[in-house]
Scaffold this motif. Structure first.
Motif, PDB file in Angstrom:
ATOM      1  N   LYS A  25      34.042  43.438  21.439  1.00 60.96           N
ATOM      2  CA  LYS A  25      34.260  43.190  22.868  1.00 60.96           C
ATOM      3  C   LYS A  25      34.502  41.710  23.135  1.00 60.96           C
ATOM      4  CE  LYS A  25      31.561  47.114  24.628  1.00 60.96           C
ATOM      5  NZ  LYS A  25      30.378  47.518  25.419  1.00 60.96           N
ATOM      6  N   ILE A  26      33.788  40.843  22.411  1.00 66.14           N
ATOM      7  CA  ILE A  26      33.984  39.402  22.580  1.00 66.14           C
ATOM      8  C   ILE A  26      35.346  38.990  22.044  1.00 66.14           C
ATOM      9  CG2 ILE A  26      33.106  37.131  21.916  1.00 66.14           C
ATOM     10  CD1 ILE A  26      30.318  38.363  21.787  1.00 66.14           C
ATOM     11  N   LEU A  27      35.698  39.485  20.856  1.00 64.14           N
ATOM     12  CA  LEU A  27      36.984  39.132  20.265  1.00 64.14           C
ATOM     13  C   LEU A  27      38.151  39.669  21.087  1.00 64.14           C
ATOM     14  CD1 LEU A  27      36.291  39.705  16.450  1.00 64.14           C
ATOM     15  CD2 LEU A  27      36.328  37.554  17.698  1.00 64.14           C
ATOM     16  N   ALA A  28      37.953  40.810  21.761  1.00 64.60           N
ATOM     17  CA  ALA A  28      39.023  41.379  22.583  1.00 64.60           C
ATOM     18  C   ALA A  28      39.401  40.458  23.726  1.00 64.60           C
ATOM     19  CB  ALA A  28      38.615  42.749  23.112  1.00 64.60           C
ATOM     20  N   VAL A  29      38.430  39.686  24.218  1.00 69.17           N
ATOM     21  CA  VAL A  29      38.718  38.709  25.281  1.00 69.17           C
ATOM     22  C   VAL A  29      39.334  37.446  24.688  1.00 69.17           C
ATOM     23  CG1 VAL A  29      37.699  37.310  27.112  1.00 69.17           C
ATOM     24  CG2 VAL A  29      36.875  39.632  26.720  1.00 69.17           C
ATOM     25  N   ASP A  30      38.826  37.009  23.532  1.00 69.06           N
ATOM     26  CA  ASP A  30      39.339  35.788  22.900  1.00 69.06           C
ATOM     27  C   ASP A  30      40.755  35.971  22.371  1.00 69.06           C
ATOM     28  OD1 ASP A  30      36.969  34.497  23.426  1.00 69.06           O
ATOM     29  OD2 ASP A  30      36.079  34.940  21.478  1.00 69.06           O
ATOM     30  N   PHE A  31      41.103  37.197  21.959  1.00 69.56           N
ATOM     31  CA  PHE A  31      42.424  37.455  21.378  1.00 69.56           C
ATOM     32  C   PHE A  31      43.094  38.599  22.142  1.00 69.56           C
ATOM     33  CE2 PHE A  31      39.656  35.849  18.023  1.00 69.56           C
ATOM     34  CZ  PHE A  31      40.375  34.738  17.604  1.00 69.56           C
ATOM     35  N   PRO A  32      43.638  38.320  23.331  1.00 69.21           N
ATOM     36  CA  PRO A  32      44.240  39.404  24.137  1.00 69.21           C
ATOM     37  C   PRO A  32      45.480  40.013  23.495  1.00 69.21           C
ATOM     38  CG  PRO A  32      44.686  37.240  25.095  1.00 69.21           C
ATOM     39  CD  PRO A  32      43.701  37.020  24.002  1.00 69.21           C
ATOM     40  N   SER A  33      46.090  39.319  22.516  1.00 70.82           N
ATOM     41  CA  SER A  33      47.272  39.872  21.857  1.00 70.82           C
ATOM     42  C   SER A  33      46.917  40.907  20.799  1.00 70.82           C
ATOM     43  CB  SER A  33      48.082  38.751  21.206  1.00 70.82           C
ATOM     44  OG  SER A  33      47.305  38.075  20.236  1.00 70.82           O
ATOM     45  N   VAL A  34      45.628  41.044  20.461  1.00 70.99           N
ATOM     46  CA  VAL A  34      45.170  42.043  19.501  1.00 70.99           C
ATOM     47  C   VAL A  34      44.591  43.219  20.269  1.00 70.99           C
ATOM     48  CG1 VAL A  34      43.666  42.515  17.529  1.00 70.99           C
ATOM     49  CG2 VAL A  34      44.651  40.241  17.823  1.00 70.99           C
ATOM     50  N   LYS A  35      45.005  44.419  19.929  1.00 73.30           N
ATOM     51  CA  LYS A  35      44.513  45.610  20.603  1.00 73.30           C
ATOM     52  C   LYS A  35      43.302  46.147  19.843  1.00 73.30           C
ATOM     53  CE  LYS A  35      46.069  50.038  22.525  1.00 73.30           C
ATOM     54  NZ  LYS A  35      47.216  50.930  22.695  1.00 73.30           N
ATOM     55  N   PHE A  36      42.162  46.238  20.516  1.00 70.34           N
ATOM     56  CA  PHE A  36      40.926  46.719  19.909  1.00 70.34           C
ATOM     57  C   PHE A  36      40.636  48.130  20.407  1.00 70.34           C
ATOM     58  CE2 PHE A  36      40.585  42.202  19.349  1.00 70.34           C
ATOM     59  CZ  PHE A  36      39.832  42.026  18.207  1.00 70.34           C
ATOM     60  N   VAL A  37      40.406  49.056  19.482  1.00 67.65           N
ATOM     61  CA  VAL A  37      40.030  50.423  19.820  1.00 67.65           C
ATOM     62  C   VAL A  37      38.865  50.820  18.930  1.00 67.65           C
ATOM     63  CG1 VAL A  37      42.397  51.016  20.481  1.00 67.65           C
ATOM     64  CG2 VAL A  37      41.617  51.485  18.164  1.00 67.65           C
ATOM     65  N   ARG A  38      38.187  51.884  19.324  1.00 69.72           N
ATOM     66  CA  ARG A  38      37.111  52.402  18.477  1.00 69.72           C
ATOM     67  C   ARG A  38      37.052  53.915  18.606  1.00 69.72           C
ATOM     68  NH1 ARG A  38      30.927  51.908  20.594  1.00 69.72           N
ATOM     69  NH2 ARG A  38      31.131  53.169  22.457  1.00 69.72           N
ATOM     70  N   THR A  39      36.543  54.552  17.562  1.00 67.18           N
ATOM     71  CA  THR A  39      36.419  56.011  17.552  1.00 67.18           C
ATOM     72  C   THR A  39      35.318  56.396  16.585  1.00 67.18           C
ATOM     73  OG1 THR A  39      37.618  58.083  17.203  1.00 67.18           O
ATOM     74  CG2 THR A  39      38.132  56.286  15.729  1.00 67.18           C
ATOM     75  N   THR A  40      34.776  57.579  16.767  1.00 67.59           N
ATOM     76  CA  THR A  40      33.698  58.045  15.904  1.00 67.59           C
ATOM     77  C   THR A  40      34.266  58.649  14.620  1.00 67.59           C
ATOM     78  OG1 THR A  40      33.645  60.215  16.961  1.00 67.59           O
ATOM     79  CG2 THR A  40      32.215  58.496  17.883  1.00 67.59           C
ATOM     80  N   SER A  41      33.499  58.556  13.544  1.00 66.21           N
ATOM     81  CA  SER A  41      33.939  59.122  12.269  1.00 66.21           C
ATOM     82  C   SER A  41      33.977  60.649  12.332  1.00 66.21           C
ATOM     83  CB  SER A  41      33.005  58.666  11.145  1.00 66.21           C
ATOM     84  OG  SER A  41      31.684  59.127  11.365  1.00 66.21           O
ATOM     85  N   THR A  42      33.077  61.245  13.104  1.00 65.29           N
ATOM     86  CA  THR A  42      33.071  62.712  13.216  1.00 65.29           C
ATOM     87  C   THR A  42      34.316  63.206  13.943  1.00 65.29           C
ATOM     88  OG1 THR A  42      31.705  62.467  15.200  1.00 65.29           O
ATOM     89  CG2 THR A  42      30.563  62.908  13.127  1.00 65.29           C
ATOM     90  N   LEU A  43      34.810  62.442  14.929  1.00 61.87           N
ATOM     91  CA  LEU A  43      36.013  62.851  15.643  1.00 61.87           C
ATOM     92  C   LEU A  43      37.211  62.850  14.704  1.00 61.87           C
ATOM     93  CD1 LEU A  43      37.075  62.025  19.192  1.00 61.87           C
ATOM     94  CD2 LEU A  43      38.677  61.486  17.382  1.00 61.87           C
ATOM     95  N   LEU A  44      37.258  61.918  13.759  1.00 58.00           N
ATOM     96  CA  LEU A  44      38.363  61.849  12.807  1.00 58.00           C
ATOM     97  C   LEU A  44      38.195  62.823  11.661  1.00 58.00           C
ATOM     98  CD1 LEU A  44      38.939  57.988  12.625  1.00 58.00           C
ATOM     99  CD2 LEU A  44      40.187  59.670  13.958  1.00 58.00           C
TER     100      LEU A  44
END
Length: 772
Positions: free
Chosen positions: A166-185
């Motif tokens: 979440k901190i890096l997502a603000v510092d680097f707006p050109s990088v897209k950060f997503v997350r997902t659970t291992s069970t969903l995949l």
């Protein structure tokens, strides 16, 4: 091969994999060609092989040596300051310097911590909720970095890595950060236990970094510098810019459109009848002259057509088309997609079993979206078995744009099928289209004659032009079938508002509260056959009224008002705001806007004497609405300034800042209340039983003891109870307006409590990202 294998040990990953049958992870051999190609881009590998192990060992020894030398230097520095030798005065002076340095470092640490909390509160990490969304995000990672965090709920290490992302997502707006659970995949149980948290980095659809159990690799040092150093060591540079054009594309992709001029590229009418499949109409037609018509090698196309085996939803599949061109090439045209109309018709044609459901196909840099429809049996004989209205879109548009044009295709197909059932519309148009085939291939626009004589072609042309111009369609087909459509992102963009997709607007709708308000983007007036409640609500709609106020003034139930507001938001007729009042704090927005165009627009609305840049400077630094309107000005001038603010908010050139709070121990230089002040046991018990942090409770008790010297016990007890009630909401996620709504108290009461306990409350202003 399972999804887990493809993600973790397939050619796209080249690192390792897990399965139920294996107790440990299997390391892929260094000789893997794909792995070698990927790692060659980022320099020599430091992860595998005997040389890599020796290199890591030497580096570890060097780090240990440097740490020991730094420790010795610190000891010598303390000794030189008089900690071990020197006179009494020198030792006292050195001790005082050390204490001051300690206080400064503590203040710097607190300030840094508060800064990180603010960044984390922005929560710019997108939650992936389906496998398709995950694969879609990877596929669309063109010209930018994609960071994927694979986690499991209720895992402490995963929560800490999420906080860092979440901190890096603000510092680097050109990088897209997503997350997902291992069970969903669909990962294995062994991976869910031993593999998370995992960080994966993609660039241009290719896996360039894969770090399993990154918490162990960080040695449980969950800090931003440690993570950045680790990524740099592994050749992942988040600061590296791909290209200026690439990042302009990123902003447009995040807004839902790659290029407004290319959405949609064109519309096609494909039908299958007795004479086979063919493209009967295409608008606009951009001719590409080919030197000769040869039998082409058809591309591998990624499509979703019809339900695949053992799945309820359509999944992307690969298919190769076998096609032999016709001997008669007089009516065959070469399209802008480098495919002839005959080949393209064969590609876009679907089986009868795949009709009446969404269709999507990607060929090179074009994505085709449609909703094939089977012609229902009726008394009007028809040689067409099924047809589809296909929209050609750029390949990198967001999924919600594709879904929007699939809905439009379905609405048009339903309308045509209904007209066929009533008066044989498709049968009539089939005759016209077949008769006009003789005009194909003549002139720059071979479909011009068809467009002049065919009602179907006229409807498709008008729909295309309206969508292209405004993103909205509202027309009557056959004079009695009403067709309504809105491509939200395109429509908002045409109104000079930051575009949002339908899913984004639905998320905003789910978070609406009665204290919110709406601002109409243009003059809205419903049709005569509209719900009377809509007309009544619009009469009482103004920027200074909340949804609750509009419900009270109009007499419409609150739930019905919410439904009307949702309708206005989804049809891009309004945006969500907070009601205007003099205490609102505004600042210039960070979203890009076409300033040259907006300057002319504001000059036309408010006269040549008003300059947009001068108006924006009034809110930079942030200022209250009251300070801009200024009650001492003439009433006419106040009204003009209020209209300026409304116009700036309508075009999202201003954003409102809200007060958020954190409960934290006071700064080291804060003047604390004298400890040991008498605090009654009743108040102490309330403080002890509350959810306030342990290190703050003694200070809260001292504050209550100090307040008892000037205020009554009942008043202090009331403030303390309100402070304890507010404590769960003072975590940087709830602003004062939200606390006021949840606790059902006046704003003045909340502000009074904040002032009373300001020693342990850190305040800051930021936008409400729900609205902005």
């Amino acid at each position: 091969m399972s999804l887990e294998s493809k993600l973790l040990d397939g050619k796209a990953a080249g690192y390792c994999s897990s399965s139920e049958d294996e107790a440990d992870f299997t390391v892929v051999k260094d000789e893997d060609d794909h792995q070698a190609n990927v790692m060659r881009k980022f320099g020599p590998s430091v992860n595998t092989g005997a040389k890599g192990v020796l290199s890591d060992f030497r580096e570890f020894r060097e780090e240990t040596k440097r740490a020991a030398e730094q420790r010795n230097r610190n000891i010598m520095k303390q000794a030189q300051k008089g900690m071990f030798v020197g006179s009494k005065e020198e030792r006292e002076k050195a001790q005082k310097e050390v204490e001051e340095e300690g206080e400064e470092s503590l203040d710097a640490l607190r300030a840094q911590r508060l800064k990180e909390l603010r960044k984390a509160a922005a929560n710019r990490v997108v939650e992936i909720i389906s496998k398709e969304q995950y694969l879609d995000a990877v596929e669309r990672s063109t010209d930018y970095f994609l960071c994927v965090l694979i986690y499991e709920p209720d895992n402490e290490d995963c929560d800490k890595i999420t906080y860092l992302c979440k901190i890096l997502a603000v510092d680097f707006p050109s990088v897209k950060f997503v997350r997902t659970t291992s069970t969903l995949l669909g990962m294995s149980k062994q991976f869910a236990v031993s593999g998370v948290p995992t960080l994966q980095f993609y660039h241009d659809g290719e896996l360039v970094g894969n770090f399993l159990k990154i918490s162990d690799q960080l040695r449980h040092d969950f800090t931003v510098p440690r993570l950045m150093g680790f990524l740099k060591k592994n050749h992942i540079n988040l600061k590296k810019r791909v290209s200026c054009d690439g990042f302009r594309k990123i902003g447009k992709l995040q807004m839902g459109l790659l290029d407004e001029k290319d959405v949609p590229k064109c519309v096609l009418f494909v039908m299958k009848g007795d004479g086979g499949e063919k493209i009967s109409f295409m608008h606009p037609f951009r001719n590409v002259h080919a030197p000769e018509m040869e039998k082409p090698e058809l591309p591998m196309a990624s499509s979703s057509q019809g339900p695949p085996p053992r799945e309820k939803s359509a999944k992307p599949v690969l298919k190769r088309f076998n096609f032999i061109p016709s001997a008669n090439n007089e009516s065959i045209l070469m399209t802008e997609f480098r495919l002839s109309t005959e080949i393209l018709a064969n590609i876009l044609n679907v089986h009868l079993k795949a009709c009446n459901q969404p269709f999507e196909m990607k060929i090179d840099n074009v994505r085709f979206a449609a909703f094939p429809r089977r012609v229902r049996p009726s008394e009007h004989k028809c040689g067409v078995s099924h047809f589809s209205i296909v929209f050609a879109l750029p390949a990198n548009v967001e999924s919600h744009v594709v879904e929007a044009f699939q809905r439009l295709s379905n609405k048009l197909a339903l309308s045509f099928d209904m007209l066929q059932h009533i008066k044989g519309f498709i049968t009539e148009q089939e005759v016209i289209l077949n008769d006009e085939e003789q005009f194909l291939g003549r002139g720059e626009d071979p479909f011009r004659k068809i467009r002049e004589k065919s009602e179907l072609a006229k409807i498709l042309t008008e729909v295309y032009e309206e969508v292209k111009r405004t993103g909205n369609v509202h027309k009557y087909i056959g004079d009695f079938i009403e067709l309504g459509f809105c491509a939200q992102s395109h429509s908002l963009s045409s109104l000079n508002v930051v575009p949002k997709g339908r899913s984004d607007i639905e998320k905003i709708v789910s978070l609406i509260r009665p204290y919110h308000g709406i601002l109409l983007l243009e003059d809205v007036w419903p049709t005569p056959d509209a719900n009377p409640s809509v007309t009544l609500l619009l009469k009482h709609c103004s920027p200074d009224r909340s949804i609750l106020d509009m419900s009270t003034a109009s007499g419409i139930p609150l739930l019905e008002v919410f439904m009307i507001v949702r309708h206005l938001l989804l049809w891009t007729r309004a945006v969500l705001i907070y009601p205007l009042c003099n205490t609102n704090v505004y600042t210039s927005a960070t979203s890009p806007q076409p300033l040259e165009k907006m300057i002319d627009k504001f000059s036309q609305q408010f006269g040549a004497s008003f300059h947009l840049a001068a108006g924006l400077t009034k809110f930079n630094p942030p200022a209250t609405l009251g300070s801009f309107i200024r009650p001492n000005l003439p009433l006419s001038e106040q009204q003009v300034r209020a209209k300026v603010v409304v116009a700036l908010l309508r075009h999202q050139m201003l954003m409102q800042l809200h007060l958020f709070c954190y409960i934290m121990p006071p700064f080291s230089n804060a003047i604390l209340p004298r400890s040991g002040r008498h605090c009654p046991e009743d108040l102490k018990q309330k403080i002890t039983q509350s959810e306030i942090a342990e290190e703050v409770k003694p200070i809260v008790a001292d504050i209550c003891g100090q307040m008892l010297e000037t205020e009554s016990f009942a008043k202090v007890r009331e403030k303390l109870c309100m402070f304890i009630s507010m404590a769960p909401f003072m975590n940087g996620s709830h602003h004062v307006e939200d606390m006021k709504y949840r606790l059902n108290v006046e704003r003045e009461v909340i502000e009074e409590v904040i002032d009373a306990f300001q020693l342990v409350i850190a305040k800051f202003l930021r936008p409400d990202f729900i609205v902005e």
